[in-house]
Design a protein around this motif. Sequence first.
Motif, PDB file in Angstrom:
ATOM      1  N   GLN A 139       0.832  -1.195   0.000  1.00 30.94           N
ATOM      2  CA  GLN A 139       0.000   0.000   0.000  1.00 30.94           C
ATOM      3  C   GLN A 139       0.870   1.250   0.000  1.00 30.94           C
ATOM      4  O   GLN A 139       1.931   1.273   0.600  1.00 30.94           O
ATOM      5  N   GLN A 140       0.401   2.216  -0.724  1.00 30.99           N
ATOM      6  CA  GLN A 140       1.099   3.485  -0.813  1.00 30.99           C
ATOM      7  C   GLN A 140       0.076   4.594  -0.667  1.00 30.99           C
ATOM      8  O   GLN A 140      -1.108   4.389  -0.917  1.00 30.99           O
ATOM      9  N   ALA A 141       0.540   5.764  -0.280  1.00 34.19           N
ATOM     10  CA  ALA A 141      -0.346   6.919  -0.130  1.00 34.19           C
ATOM     11  C   ALA A 141       0.156   8.059  -0.987  1.00 34.19           C
ATOM     12  O   ALA A 141       1.363   8.245  -1.165  1.00 34.19           O
ATOM     13  N   LEU A 142      -0.790   8.814  -1.507  1.00 36.70           N
ATOM     14  CA  LEU A 142      -0.485   9.986  -2.308  1.00 36.70           C
ATOM     15  C   LEU A 142      -1.418  11.102  -1.852  1.00 36.70           C
ATOM     16  O   LEU A 142      -2.637  10.935  -1.882  1.00 36.70           O
ATOM     17  N   TRP A 143      -0.824  12.202  -1.389  1.00 37.66           N
ATOM     18  CA  TRP A 143      -1.599  13.384  -1.027  1.00 37.66           C
ATOM     19  C   TRP A 143      -1.467  14.377  -2.171  1.00 37.66           C
ATOM     20  O   TRP A 143      -0.350  14.713  -2.588  1.00 37.66           O
ATOM     21  N   ILE A 144      -2.592  14.839  -2.662  1.00 37.82           N
ATOM     22  CA  ILE A 144      -2.631  15.835  -3.725  1.00 37.82           C
ATOM     23  C   ILE A 144      -3.482  16.983  -3.216  1.00 37.82           C
ATOM     24  O   ILE A 144      -4.474  16.748  -2.527  1.00 37.82           O
ATOM     25  N   GLY A 145      -3.135  18.202  -3.565  1.00 41.69           N
ATOM     26  CA  GLY A 145      -4.043  19.259  -3.165  1.00 41.69           C
ATOM     27  C   GLY A 145      -3.475  20.647  -3.132  1.00 41.69           C
ATOM     28  O   GLY A 145      -2.367  20.914  -3.572  1.00 41.69           O
ATOM     29  N   ASP A 146      -4.285  21.501  -2.565  1.00 43.33           N
ATOM     30  CA  ASP A 146      -3.937  22.892  -2.322  1.00 43.33           C
ATOM     31  C   ASP A 146      -3.757  23.006  -0.817  1.00 43.33           C
ATOM     32  O   ASP A 146      -4.722  22.939  -0.060  1.00 43.33           O
ATOM     33  N   PHE A 147      -2.509  23.155  -0.378  1.00 42.43           N
ATOM     34  CA  PHE A 147      -2.201  23.093   1.045  1.00 42.43           C
ATOM     35  C   PHE A 147      -2.120  24.469   1.707  1.00 42.43           C
ATOM     36  O   PHE A 147      -2.063  24.542   2.934  1.00 42.43           O
ATOM     37  N   ASN A 148      -2.081  25.534   0.946  1.00 39.53           N
ATOM     38  CA  ASN A 148      -2.060  26.890   1.507  1.00 39.53           C
ATOM     39  C   ASN A 148      -1.038  27.033   2.632  1.00 39.53           C
ATOM     40  O   ASN A 148      -1.319  27.616   3.672  1.00 39.53           O
ATOM     41  N   ARG A 149       0.143  26.495   2.418  1.00 36.58           N
ATOM     42  CA  ARG A 149       1.219  26.575   3.394  1.00 36.58           C
ATOM     43  C   ARG A 149       2.504  26.959   2.665  1.00 36.58           C
ATOM     44  O   ARG A 149       2.751  26.526   1.547  1.00 36.58           O
ATOM     45  N   HIS A 150       3.327  27.780   3.342  1.00 35.48           N
ATOM     46  CA  HIS A 150       4.604  28.202   2.762  1.00 35.48           C
ATOM     47  C   HIS A 150       5.734  27.739   3.672  1.00 35.48           C
ATOM     48  O   HIS A 150       5.684  27.908   4.884  1.00 35.48           O
ATOM     49  N   HIS A 151       6.764  27.147   3.038  1.00 32.03           N
ATOM     50  CA  HIS A 151       7.890  26.624   3.810  1.00 32.03           C
ATOM     51  C   HIS A 151       9.102  26.505   2.879  1.00 32.03           C
ATOM     52  O   HIS A 151       8.955  26.333   1.670  1.00 32.03           O
ATOM     53  N   GLN A 152      10.286  26.570   3.453  1.00 34.80           N
ATOM     54  CA  GLN A 152      11.523  26.483   2.680  1.00 34.80           C
ATOM     55  C   GLN A 152      11.680  25.128   1.990  1.00 34.80           C
ATOM     56  O   GLN A 152      12.394  25.029   0.997  1.00 34.80           O
ATOM     57  N   ARG A 153      11.018  24.093   2.480  1.00 28.06           N
ATOM     58  CA  ARG A 153      11.160  22.768   1.873  1.00 28.06           C
ATOM     59  C   ARG A 153      10.539  22.694   0.489  1.00 28.06           C
ATOM     60  O   ARG A 153      10.912  21.831  -0.295  1.00 28.06           O
ATOM     61  N   TRP A 154       9.585  23.565   0.179  1.00 25.96           N
ATOM     62  CA  TRP A 154       8.941  23.452  -1.133  1.00 25.96           C
ATOM     63  C   TRP A 154       8.768  24.762  -1.873  1.00 25.96           C
ATOM     64  O   TRP A 154       8.551  24.745  -3.069  1.00 25.96           O
ATOM     65  N   ASP A 155       8.866  25.885  -1.216  1.00 27.76           N
ATOM     66  CA  ASP A 155       8.741  27.158  -1.930  1.00 27.76           C
ATOM     67  C   ASP A 155      10.089  27.601  -2.480  1.00 27.76           C
ATOM     68  O   ASP A 155      11.146  27.270  -1.931  1.00 27.76           O
ATOM     69  N   ASP A 156      10.051  28.377  -3.545  1.00 28.76           N
ATOM     70  CA  ASP A 156      11.247  28.925  -4.162  1.00 28.76           C
ATOM     71  C   ASP A 156      11.970  29.833  -3.161  1.00 28.76           C
ATOM     72  O   ASP A 156      11.347  30.709  -2.565  1.00 28.76           O
ATOM     73  N   PRO A 157      13.278  29.645  -2.975  1.00 27.81           N
ATOM     74  CA  PRO A 157      14.029  30.491  -2.039  1.00 27.81           C
ATOM     75  C   PRO A 157      13.935  31.983  -2.381  1.00 27.81           C
ATOM     76  O   PRO A 157      14.092  32.826  -1.507  1.00 27.81           O
ATOM     77  N   GLY A 158      13.640  32.297  -3.641  1.00 30.59           N
ATOM     78  CA  GLY A 158      13.478  33.700  -4.039  1.00 30.59           C
ATOM     79  C   GLY A 158      12.231  34.343  -3.445  1.00 30.59           C
ATOM     80  O   GLY A 158      12.079  35.554  -3.487  1.00 30.59           O
ATOM     81  N   ASN A 159      11.351  33.529  -2.895  1.00 27.09           N
ATOM     82  CA  ASN A 159      10.128  34.035  -2.266  1.00 27.09           C
ATOM     83  C   ASN A 159      10.298  34.122  -0.750  1.00 27.09           C
ATOM     84  O   ASN A 159       9.405  33.766   0.006  1.00 27.09           O
ATOM     85  N   ALA A 160      11.454  34.608  -0.317  1.00 30.40           N
ATOM     86  CA  ALA A 160      11.766  34.666   1.116  1.00 30.40           C
ATOM     87  C   ALA A 160      10.725  35.455   1.901  1.00 30.40           C
ATOM     88  O   ALA A 160      10.529  35.212   3.088  1.00 30.40           O
TER      89      ALA A 160
END
Length: 187
Positions: A139-160
């Motif tokens: 079994q595997q899980a996949l989360w898809i969506g609009d998370f409305n969260r900002h973090h360095q792990r996934w946002d472009d560093p230029g959007n500091a």
Amino acid sequence: MRIWQQNVNKSLLAQEDLLHRAHPNDYDLIAIQEPYLDRLALTRSTTHWRVVYPSPHRTDAASRSRSVLLINKKLSTNNWNPISIPHADVTAVTIRTEGAASIHLFNLYVDAHSDTAIHATVRAMRNLGDWDDDEDLQQQALWIGDFNRHHQRWDDPGNAHLFTSANVNRAEILTRYLDVLGLEMRN
């Protein structure tokens, strides 16, 4: 599995454009956040897709549903089934593959000020199995969506400017669950 994911911001025009562009020969699923809903609380689709709504959709207790899944009719109903999650912003299905593995697909709309959709999804995952066992490939899980969260792990560093302490703190619950459940980010 080919998936189209999009937030259509409740727009009929945007949803019709998505349906025109996401050809059923090219996609198995469409994950929509903030879908267009008519006065009967039904979304738009075409004859090529089966619509899956969140479990509490159109119940007295449900608020307006903010996620739906469209499943290509070429995918046999014998190969998938909905997962009941008591949250209007989470739609989920289990898809069984030819190798007998199960993929639990969760489509989430995470409100900018609430984590309830995330918590509901985690509860559902825990009810579906033991996610601490890295060896379980059945079994595997996949989360898809609009998370409305900002973090360095996934946002472009230029959007500091997005990395305010309030925004990063709001994203911490999501990052914690990503780590605990062994989920990987794919942007």
